[in-house]
Write a protein that holds these residues in place. Structure first.
Motif, PDB file in Angstrom:
ATOM      1  N   UNK A  73     -69.421  21.173 123.132  1.00 56.92           N
ATOM      2  CA  UNK A  73     -68.963  21.438 121.770  1.00 56.92           C
ATOM      3  C   UNK A  73     -68.336  20.181 121.176  1.00 56.92           C
ATOM      4  N   UNK A  74     -67.535  19.463 121.963  1.00 60.34           N
ATOM      5  CA  UNK A  74     -66.889  18.242 121.493  1.00 60.34           C
ATOM      6  C   UNK A  74     -67.939  17.245 121.016  1.00 60.34           C
ATOM      7  N   UNK A  75     -68.983  17.070 121.834  1.00 59.76           N
ATOM      8  CA  UNK A  75     -70.014  16.097 121.492  1.00 59.76           C
ATOM      9  C   UNK A  75     -70.809  16.535 120.268  1.00 59.76           C
ATOM     10  N   UNK A  76     -71.054  17.833 120.150  1.00 60.16           N
ATOM     11  CA  UNK A  76     -71.822  18.336 119.006  1.00 60.16           C
ATOM     12  C   UNK A  76     -71.076  18.124 117.695  1.00 60.16           C
ATOM     13  N   UNK A  77     -69.781  18.447 117.683  1.00 61.40           N
ATOM     14  CA  UNK A  77     -68.996  18.288 116.460  1.00 61.40           C
ATOM     15  C   UNK A  77     -68.801  16.813 116.136  1.00 61.40           C
ATOM     16  N   UNK A  78     -68.671  15.971 117.165  1.00 64.57           N
ATOM     17  CA  UNK A  78     -68.549  14.533 116.932  1.00 64.57           C
ATOM     18  C   UNK A  78     -69.823  13.980 116.310  1.00 64.57           C
ATOM     19  N   UNK A  79     -70.964  14.471 116.759  1.00 65.70           N
ATOM     20  CA  UNK A  79     -72.235  14.065 116.158  1.00 65.70           C
ATOM     21  C   UNK A  79     -72.311  14.519 114.706  1.00 65.70           C
ATOM     22  N   UNK A  80     -71.897  15.755 114.442  1.00 63.58           N
ATOM     23  CA  UNK A  80     -71.858  16.245 113.065  1.00 63.58           C
ATOM     24  C   UNK A  80     -70.980  15.335 112.208  1.00 63.58           C
ATOM     25  N   UNK A  81     -69.836  14.968 112.739  1.00 61.87           N
ATOM     26  CA  UNK A  81     -68.866  14.170 111.979  1.00 61.87           C
ATOM     27  C   UNK A  81     -69.430  12.800 111.635  1.00 61.87           C
ATOM     28  N   UNK A  82     -70.121  12.176 112.581  1.00 57.66           N
ATOM     29  CA  UNK A  82     -70.731  10.870 112.321  1.00 57.66           C
ATOM     30  C   UNK A  82     -71.750  10.976 111.191  1.00 57.66           C
ATOM     31  N   UNK A  83     -72.574  11.986 111.261  1.00 58.86           N
ATOM     32  CA  UNK A  83     -73.597  12.172 110.235  1.00 58.86           C
ATOM     33  C   UNK A  83     -72.964  12.498 108.872  1.00 58.86           C
ATOM     34  N   UNK A  84     -71.925  13.321 108.908  1.00 61.75           N
ATOM     35  CA  UNK A  84     -71.302  13.693 107.637  1.00 61.75           C
ATOM     36  C   UNK A  84     -70.554  12.508 107.030  1.00 61.75           C
ATOM     37  N   UNK A  85     -70.009  11.636 107.870  1.00 64.84           N
ATOM     38  CA  UNK A  85     -69.316  10.452 107.359  1.00 64.84           C
ATOM     39  C   UNK A  85     -70.283   9.577 106.564  1.00 64.84           C
ATOM     40  N   UNK A  86     -71.507   9.435 107.054  1.00 62.87           N
ATOM     41  CA  UNK A  86     -72.509   8.658 106.317  1.00 62.87           C
ATOM     42  C   UNK A  86     -72.836   9.335 104.986  1.00 62.87           C
ATOM     43  N   UNK A  87     -72.955  10.664 104.999  1.00 61.39           N
ATOM     44  CA  UNK A  87     -73.242  11.375 103.755  1.00 61.39           C
ATOM     45  C   UNK A  87     -72.083  11.227 102.775  1.00 61.39           C
ATOM     46  N   UNK A  88     -70.866  11.271 103.291  1.00 68.19           N
ATOM     47  CA  UNK A  88     -69.695  11.113 102.435  1.00 68.19           C
ATOM     48  C   UNK A  88     -69.703   9.739 101.766  1.00 68.19           C
ATOM     49  N   UNK A  89     -70.131   8.717 102.495  1.00 70.07           N
ATOM     50  CA  UNK A  89     -70.198   7.381 101.906  1.00 70.07           C
ATOM     51  C   UNK A  89     -71.254   7.318 100.805  1.00 70.07           C
ATOM     52  N   UNK A  90     -72.372   7.996 101.016  1.00 67.60           N
ATOM     53  CA  UNK A  90     -73.399   8.033  99.971  1.00 67.60           C
ATOM     54  C   UNK A  90     -72.878   8.789  98.741  1.00 67.60           C
ATOM     55  N   UNK A  91     -72.153   9.878  98.979  1.00 67.16           N
ATOM     56  CA  UNK A  91     -71.572  10.630  97.861  1.00 67.16           C
ATOM     57  C   UNK A  91     -70.539   9.789  97.122  1.00 67.16           C
ATOM     58  N   UNK A  92     -69.758   9.036  97.872  1.00 67.28           N
ATOM     59  CA  UNK A  92     -68.755   8.167  97.256  1.00 67.28           C
ATOM     60  C   UNK A  92     -69.421   7.130  96.359  1.00 67.28           C
ATOM     61  N   UNK A  93     -70.520   6.553  96.821  1.00 65.27           N
ATOM     62  CA  UNK A  93     -71.227   5.564  96.008  1.00 65.27           C
ATOM     63  C   UNK A  93     -71.784   6.199  94.740  1.00 65.27           C
ATOM     64  N   UNK A  94     -72.293   7.435  94.855  1.00 66.19           N
ATOM     65  CA  UNK A  94     -72.795   8.144  93.671  1.00 66.19           C
ATOM     66  C   UNK A  94     -71.649   8.415  92.697  1.00 66.19           C
ATOM     67  N   UNK A  95     -70.499   8.764  93.243  1.00 66.70           N
ATOM     68  CA  UNK A  95     -69.309   9.004  92.427  1.00 66.70           C
ATOM     69  C   UNK A  95     -68.865   7.723  91.732  1.00 66.70           C
ATOM     70  N   UNK A  96     -68.807   6.622  92.495  1.00 64.18           N
ATOM     71  CA  UNK A  96     -68.401   5.344  91.923  1.00 64.18           C
ATOM     72  C   UNK A  96     -69.364   4.902  90.823  1.00 64.18           C
ATOM     73  N   UNK A  97     -70.654   5.137  91.020  1.00 62.47           N
ATOM     74  CA  UNK A  97     -71.637   4.791  89.998  1.00 62.47           C
ATOM     75  C   UNK A  97     -71.441   5.644  88.747  1.00 62.47           C
ATOM     76  N   UNK A  98     -71.087   6.913  88.933  1.00 62.13           N
ATOM     77  CA  UNK A  98     -70.827   7.784  87.781  1.00 62.13           C
ATOM     78  C   UNK A  98     -69.638   7.287  86.975  1.00 62.13           C
ATOM     79  N   UNK A  99     -68.641   6.705  87.667  1.00 61.46           N
ATOM     80  CA  UNK A  99     -67.494   6.121  86.964  1.00 61.46           C
ATOM     81  C   UNK A  99     -67.922   4.854  86.233  1.00 61.46           C
ATOM     82  N   UNK A 100     -68.691   4.001  86.930  1.00 65.01           N
ATOM     83  CA  UNK A 100     -69.124   2.743  86.315  1.00 65.01           C
ATOM     84  C   UNK A 100     -69.998   2.982  85.083  1.00 65.01           C
ATOM     85  N   UNK A 101     -70.818   4.019  85.135  1.00 69.69           N
ATOM     86  CA  UNK A 101     -71.740   4.295  84.029  1.00 69.69           C
ATOM     87  C   UNK A 101     -71.061   5.002  82.863  1.00 69.69           C
ATOM     88  N   UNK A 102     -69.829   5.466  83.083  1.00 67.63           N
ATOM     89  CA  UNK A 102     -69.129   6.195  82.037  1.00 67.63           C
ATOM     90  C   UNK A 102     -69.334   7.697  82.070  1.00 67.63           C
TER      91      UNK A 102
END
Length: 477
Positions: free
Chosen positions: A440-469
């Motif tokens: 279970x520890x390894x499974x959730x850690x794998x989920x977390x790694x993958x979700x961290x990458x998605x969060x970074x992509x979402x952050x970039x989309x958010x930052x672009x939305x701010x830059x674009x107005x």
């Protein structure tokens, strides 16, 4: 009222039920997460939330989320709730925090005036699958570790420490009596003893990390003891014309005397409304606490911006005075909306969102604020919950954490979350489902790694939305 019939199974039956769920929802199924093909636009979800928030504070919220992927994650509970609805669930229900990231833990004073470590934010609390909180917590550690520049192995180690602590603590709670679970808590003394043990046994860099963590914990505890209503009085109020009033510090703190036009009420109407709200709140307290509150007189109220994810919802502070001008009580009044989890899980059984928050907090915390209560606002669609503004609250600066300190902190958070879940859920069944190994520890850690990458992509989309107005943002506030 019809009494609810409760089925009491034997310990063996509960174990068997938990183990059986490993067949239908293997613990390994929590690994390998990928976003759903029809995943909602994360920026659109934030825009949807903004519709009910104070327009002048929405840019402040965006500015705080824009600081880093970590601060973005703190404000993105609605986005993750939408992602979690498509993840595997064993069917074991607990009272969820709903936003169990690592910055929503900390120390505060119990009613007995001792510092305890616990969850401290319940805006999104709701009954639901225990995995939701575990994944929200674990992903927050991966994201925070990456934000702090940790190596991949260090980020993985921190995350696994949190999940392992949750699993092992749940196994301990499964062996405990029901009242023992209810009384379990993590006081400051135990926290410091654990750090002292590490300082005494670890050498080299690990020992240095332990000593640094101990010094940080001592500073946090010492600072927390000073954070009370008297300190808040010196920072947030001024003495004018024989009494205290809250100082105007826009846009963070705006006194009610300056908000009348914002809410379309005269000064007299505002004053009347405030006293009506205080009476309604007082009625939600138990009798002895009502009597205690009646010894204080309402002096002033102001809007006060708080947090990251909460910015834009209505939040106020109320200054009350007791026996004299040096006997203050500051209460925080926060707007409660529907939990972000209610978009995807059964609605709360409480009609008022403020009561949902209060009851969820009382269920999950080992020690809760004696002034917890709720009200319905003047506008029928507005609801609030009340608590003390400062009651020796303290939390670490996550961005300053090193690997040892964050790993130690991860263990405390994992234990605390397990205890909170064990109070409302079935620790025997959950422990049986989690198992004794580290799958279970390894499974959730794998989920977390993958979700961290998605969060970074979402952050970039958010930052672009701010830059674009597309989204307005005010930074540094």
């Amino acid at each position: 009222m019809v009494a609810r019939k409760v089925e009491h199974q034997t310990v063996e039956q509960r174990k068997a039920a938990g183990k059986g769920l490993r067949e239908t929802t293997p613990v390994s199924s929590h690994a390998g997460w990928t976003p759903a093909g029809d995943r909602a636009d994360p920026v659109a979800l934030l825009e949807e939330q903004n519709l009910t928030r104070e327009p002048d504070l929405v840019p402040v919220r965006h500015g705080r989320m824009l600081v880093s992927p970590f601060t973005f994650y703190r404000g993105a509970a609605k986005i993750m709730a939408a992602d979690l609805k498509d993840t595997p669930r064993a069917g074991l229900i607990v009272q969820l925090c709903g936003d169990a990231h690592l910055s929503n833990f900390g120390v505060f004073a119990s009613p007995e005036r001792t510092l305890v470590f616990d969850l401290n934010d319940f805006d999104e609390t709701l009954p639901g699958p225990f995995e939701y909180d575990v994944k929200r917590l674990a992903a927050s550690f991966t994201i925070a570790a990456r934000n702090n520049g940790f190596r991949r192995s260090e980020a993985r180690g921190v995350t696994r420490a949190a999940v392992r602590a949750y699993r092992e603590a749940m196994a301990d709670f499964a062996r405990m009596g029901t009242l023992d679970i209810w009384y379990a808590r993590l006081p400051e003394k135990e926290l410091m003893s654990a750090i002292d043990l590490a300082v005494g046994t670890l050498k080299g860099k690990a020992g240095q990390g332990a000593r640094r963590a101990r010094k940080g914990a001592q500073i946090i505890a010492a600072k927390a003891r000073t954070r009370d209503s008297l300190q808040a009085l010196s920072r947030l109020a001024e003495h004018a014309e024989g009494s205290y009033r809250i100082v105007s510090q826009p846009p963070i703190v705006v006194p009610a005397r300056e908000l009348a036009e914002t809410y379309g009420m005269s000064a007299e109407e505002t004053q009347h409304t405030l006293h009506e709200q205080l009476r309604a709140y007082r009625a939600t307290l138990q009798a002895d606490r009502r009597d205690l509150l009646e010894r204080f007189e309402l002096v002033d109220v102001a809007r006060k911006v708080v947090g990251v994810g909460s910015v834009g919802t209505r939040a106020f502070i109320a200054l009350l005075m007791g026996r004299d001008q040096q006997d203050p009580l500051f209460l925080q009044v926060k707007e409660a909306t529907a939990s972000v989890l209610e978009d995807h899980l059964p609605k709360s059984r409480y009609r008022q969102p403020g009561e949902r928050v209060v009851q969820g907090q009382r269920m999950m915390q080992a020690s809760s604020d004696i002034f917890l209560g709720w009200t319905r606002g003047v506008q029928g669609d507005r609801h609030f919950y009340w608590r003390q503004l400062r009651d020796m609250k303290g939390s670490p600066i996550v961005e300053a954490m090193k690997p040892f300190g964050m790993t130690f902190y991860a263990r405390q958070c994992g234990w605390t979350l397990a205890r909170a879940h064990a109070r409302s859920g079935d620790p025997v069944a959950i422990a049986a489902y989690l198992g004794k190994g580290d799958k279970f520890d390894r499974s959730i850690t794998d989920f977390s790694r993958r979700y961290a990458y998605q969060n970074e992509r979402d952050y970039e989309a958010f930052a672009e939305a701010v830059r674009s107005g597309r989204l307005p943002a005010v930074e540094g506030v």
